[in-house]
Motif scaffolding. Sequence first.
Motif, PDB file in Angstrom:
ATOM      1  N   GLN A 129       7.758   5.128   5.574  1.00 48.24           N
ATOM      2  CA  GLN A 129       7.252   3.706   5.174  1.00 48.24           C
ATOM      3  C   GLN A 129       8.257   2.638   5.097  1.00 48.24           C
ATOM      4  O   GLN A 129       8.111   1.644   5.584  1.00 48.24           O
ATOM      5  CB  GLN A 129       6.660   3.851   3.931  1.00 48.24           C
ATOM      6  CG  GLN A 129       5.289   4.378   3.824  1.00 48.24           C
ATOM      7  CD  GLN A 129       4.701   4.441   2.018  1.00 48.24           C
ATOM      8  OE1 GLN A 129       4.925   5.362   1.514  1.00 48.24           O
ATOM      9  NE2 GLN A 129       4.182   3.458   1.627  1.00 48.24           N
TER      10      GLN A 129
ATOM     11  N   GLY B  46       4.183  10.178   3.800  1.00 52.37           N
ATOM     12  CA  GLY B  46       4.586   9.437   2.547  1.00 52.37           C
ATOM     13  C   GLY B  46       5.773   9.739   1.722  1.00 52.37           C
ATOM     14  O   GLY B  46       6.672  10.739   2.209  1.00 52.37           O
TER      15      GLY B  46
ATOM     16  N   PRO C  90      -2.444   3.896  -1.445  1.00 53.78           N
ATOM     17  CA  PRO C  90      -3.199   3.973  -0.066  1.00 53.78           C
ATOM     18  C   PRO C  90      -3.679   2.466   0.330  1.00 53.78           C
ATOM     19  O   PRO C  90      -3.629   1.582  -0.637  1.00 53.78           O
ATOM     20  CB  PRO C  90      -4.423   4.758  -0.083  1.00 53.78           C
ATOM     21  CG  PRO C  90      -4.876   4.780  -1.663  1.00 53.78           C
ATOM     22  CD  PRO C  90      -3.505   4.798  -2.313  1.00 53.78           C
TER      23      PRO C  90
ATOM     24  N   GLY D  89       2.465   9.641  -2.326  1.00 53.40           N
ATOM     25  CA  GLY D  89       1.003   9.208  -1.841  1.00 53.40           C
ATOM     26  C   GLY D  89       0.405   9.922  -2.924  1.00 53.40           C
ATOM     27  O   GLY D  89       0.758  10.850  -3.667  1.00 53.40           O
TER      28      GLY D  89
ATOM     29  N   THR E 269       0.804   4.029   1.827  1.00 54.33           N
ATOM     30  CA  THR E 269       1.227   5.522   2.294  1.00 54.33           C
ATOM     31  C   THR E 269       0.351   5.956   3.302  1.00 54.33           C
ATOM     32  O   THR E 269       0.971   7.105   3.722  1.00 54.33           O
ATOM     33  CB  THR E 269       1.087   6.135   0.685  1.00 54.33           C
ATOM     34  OG1 THR E 269       1.654   7.444   1.150  1.00 54.33           O
ATOM     35  CG2 THR E 269      -0.197   6.494   0.355  1.00 54.33           C
ATOM     36  N   ASP E 270      -0.946   5.594   3.321  1.00 53.63           N
ATOM     37  CA  ASP E 270      -1.755   6.133   4.142  1.00 53.63           C
ATOM     38  C   ASP E 270      -1.445   5.561   5.873  1.00 53.63           C
ATOM     39  O   ASP E 270      -2.608   5.710   6.540  1.00 53.63           O
ATOM     40  CB  ASP E 270      -3.326   6.412   3.792  1.00 53.63           C
ATOM     41  CG  ASP E 270      -3.911   4.956   3.498  1.00 53.63           C
ATOM     42  OD1 ASP E 270      -2.963   3.781   3.546  1.00 53.63           O
ATOM     43  OD2 ASP E 270      -5.126   4.833   3.006  1.00 53.63           O
TER      44      ASP E 270
ATOM     45  N   GLY F 176       3.118   4.136  -3.180  1.00 51.99           N
ATOM     46  CA  GLY F 176       2.348   5.364  -2.993  1.00 51.99           C
ATOM     47  C   GLY F 176       0.992   4.938  -3.122  1.00 51.99           C
ATOM     48  O   GLY F 176       0.223   6.074  -2.861  1.00 51.99           O
TER      49      GLY F 176
END
Length: 275
Positions: free
Chosen positions: A168, A162, A132, A55, A156-157, A130
């Motif tokens: 994920q 992450g 957001p 991330g 990732t968010d 990675g």
Amino acid sequence: MNYQQPQKLQAAIFDWAGTLVDFGSFAPTQIFVEAFAEFGVAISLQEARGPMGMGKWDHIRTLCNEAAIAERFRAARGHLPTDEDVTQIFERFMPLQIEKVALHSALIPGTLEVIAALRGQGIKIGSCSGYPKAVMAKVVELAAKNGLNPDQVVATDEVPNGRPHPAQALANLIALGINDVAACVKVDDTWPGILEGRSAGMWTVALTLSGNSAGLTFDQYQALPQSERAKLRERVAQDFAGARPHYFIDTIADLPPVIAQINKRLAAGDMPQAS
């Protein structure tokens, strides 16, 4: 009820930059250089590539933990980088990334053909990055204009942790309705992405000549003599060694034979966790 091992793959989970789009993974790396520069700290493109796949906040924190970069930051700002500094760099990174991601949005040759072939086998297409969610929205929008529409996207968010954590990849499987992690393959050009797949209990395929580690444009890749390609494959394989990918391929265009091999192994009773 008895456990029944899957006999074939049900889903493929792809990374984005360096795997599906942006052949040399230039969009994220160049923006890290520019974001740090705005704080008076010079980092090289090679340094920026080091933690790629994480991330972006974690990526910046990891860069700031590097002794040489931390010292440059201290010289420029008068103190070693704190989490508050990392957040400030990240907040500058975000608009730069959204603004410039379109410059590196071209699909990697072979992507649409491979995705179509997998769907023809009944394999669902997941994806994660990675990036957001705010950046991924732009990436997905641009990809759709080029004909790429995965069944699922996880930024990732959108998960608690992450990469290299498995969240994920597992979020993709839950959303896609896959009933066994062993029926999934993770395809990625970074070691955190391969560790993500490994930690999730999936098959993993690492890309050696597209993506972050090789850092080539598509034209540079095409022009590279076979002897140089062999040397580069060997170097990149070393970068992945600790993550232990099950397979290596040059680019996504080389994936179909690996899918066939994994299906044969599943039918024969092999499991990804055992190798």
